[in-house]
Motif scaffolding. Structure first.
Motif, PDB file in Angstrom:
ATOM      1  N   GLY A 119       0.731  -1.076   0.071  1.00 45.99           N
ATOM      2  CA  GLY A 119      -0.188  -0.107   0.170  1.00 45.99           C
ATOM      3  C   GLY A 119       0.840   1.228   0.103  1.00 45.99           C
ATOM      4  N   ILE A 120      -0.123   2.310   0.286  1.00 49.02           N
ATOM      5  CA  ILE A 120       0.685   3.686   0.348  1.00 49.02           C
ATOM      6  C   ILE A 120       0.348   4.210   1.365  1.00 49.02           C
ATOM      7  N   ILE A 121       1.204   5.045   2.158  1.00 50.73           N
ATOM      8  CA  ILE A 121       1.036   5.901   3.411  1.00 50.73           C
ATOM      9  C   ILE A 121       1.395   7.060   3.476  1.00 50.73           C
ATOM     10  N   PHE A 122       0.437   8.033   3.460  1.00 55.26           N
ATOM     11  CA  PHE A 122       0.570   9.645   3.259  1.00 55.26           C
ATOM     12  C   PHE A 122       0.881  10.079   4.528  1.00 55.26           C
ATOM     13  N   GLY A 123       1.760  11.004   4.722  1.00 52.15           N
ATOM     14  CA  GLY A 123       1.877  11.842   5.861  1.00 52.15           C
ATOM     15  C   GLY A 123       2.772  11.598   6.946  1.00 52.15           C
ATOM     16  N   ALA A 124       3.642  11.023   6.687  1.00 48.19           N
ATOM     17  CA  ALA A 124       4.684  10.351   7.969  1.00 48.19           C
ATOM     18  C   ALA A 124       5.646  11.420   7.954  1.00 48.19           C
ATOM     19  N   LEU A 125       5.366  12.505   8.878  1.00 45.01           N
ATOM     20  CA  LEU A 125       6.325  13.530   8.765  1.00 45.01           C
ATOM     21  C   LEU A 125       7.589  13.387   9.701  1.00 45.01           C
ATOM     22  N   ASP A 126       7.128  12.922  11.141  1.00 41.22           N
ATOM     23  CA  ASP A 126       8.083  12.539  12.063  1.00 41.22           C
ATOM     24  C   ASP A 126       7.592  11.626  13.196  1.00 41.22           C
TER      25      ASP A 126
END
Length: 274
Positions: free
Chosen positions: A11-18
């Motif tokens: 899959g795809i994971i959006f938004g892993a900033l920190d």
């Protein structure tokens, strides 16, 4: 503890900033459960975080994408399927932003150009993402698409500002697009209404410490942590929840069904007495 719930899933994971972001914690848990994924965020956001560290820990590739750009999203979906070797089983949309909040604009004094930008990033980007996935037939049957919401979509939290409107629209998109994805592709679409969680986006809201403290006192089980949310997402990506769709699911320690708790009432009475 790993049960290999996502072994073989991609899959795809959006938004892993920190490390504070729910998407980051979810990526770690998906990896532990045997899932594979690509990570994505807007180029400007990537410069603020340390997403490469997460990619190294999870043996993942990063595909920069502006979630408001159809061109970027189409490229993301194509490259994700190329890297992962086929259709996708899960997608996490963990994106939210209000320019009005960042600029200190009160809800009654909004800058509507700011409003449109926040609306596009926080909600319309979810529709754009699903539209790209849908048109490209990029999801496997019984796949799962998730987005993160907050109870301010249903109830008034004055300082949450126009993010409340964005979340309400996000939840509506999940239901409406989820119908078509379910009927025609057998893909689930849901949102999770999470307890206030100290992420980079969350802590930008005025009075956020008060949000957390109040919710914790109101909730019979206390606030759900970011890792609690990650675990919940894993269960919703797995085959254990194959027919859960069109739902806004509360992961909030019971907060959403509370009128008032004894602790909050006692604190109120004490405050009035003083």
């Amino acid at each position: 503890m790993s049960y290999n719930l996502l072994k073989g899933k991609k899959g795809i994971i959006f938004g892993a900033l920190d490390e504070n972001s729910i998407a980051w914690k979810t990526a770690l848990r998906v990896h532990e459960e045997g899932g594979q994924f690509v990570l994505t965020n807007a180029p400007i956001a990537m410069r603020m975080g340390n997403i490469q560290d997460l990619a190294d820990k999870t043996n993942s590739e990063i595909i920069p994408a502006d979630a408001t750009s159809i061109e970027d999203l189409d490229n993301l979906v194509d490259k994700a399927m190329e890297i992962l070797g086929g259709k996708l089983d899960f997608v996490l949309h963990s994106i939210g932003m209000s320019v009005n909040v960042r600029k200190g604009k009160h809800y009654t004094e909004m800058n509507y150009d700011f409003t449109a930008k926040g609306w596009d990033v926080s909600a319309v980007s979810f529709h754009k993402t699903m539209q790209s996935l849908y048109k490209k037939d990029a999801m496997n049957e019984w796949g799962s698409i998730m987005a993160l919401s907050y109870i301010a979509a249903q109830k008034v939290f004055p300082d949450y500002n126009d993010m409340a409107d964005n979340k309400a629209y996000l939840e509506s998109i999940a239901r409406s697009f989820g119908y078509f994805f379910g009927k025609e592709k057998k893909v689930r679409v849901n949102t999770i209404s999470q307890s206030p969680t100290p992420t980079t986006a969350g802590t930008g809201v005025k009075g956020f410490d008060g949000f957390i403290a109040y919710a914790d006192e109101m909730s019979p089980l206390g606030n759900a942590t970011g890792m609690d949310c990650a675990n919940y997402i894993v269960s919703l990506f797995s085959d254990l929840t194959k027919r859960v769709t069109l739902q806004n699911l509360y992961n909030d320690g019971g907060f959403s069904n509370m009128g008032v708790s004894q602790q909050v009432m006692e604190a109120f009475i004490k405050g009035k007495g003083e």
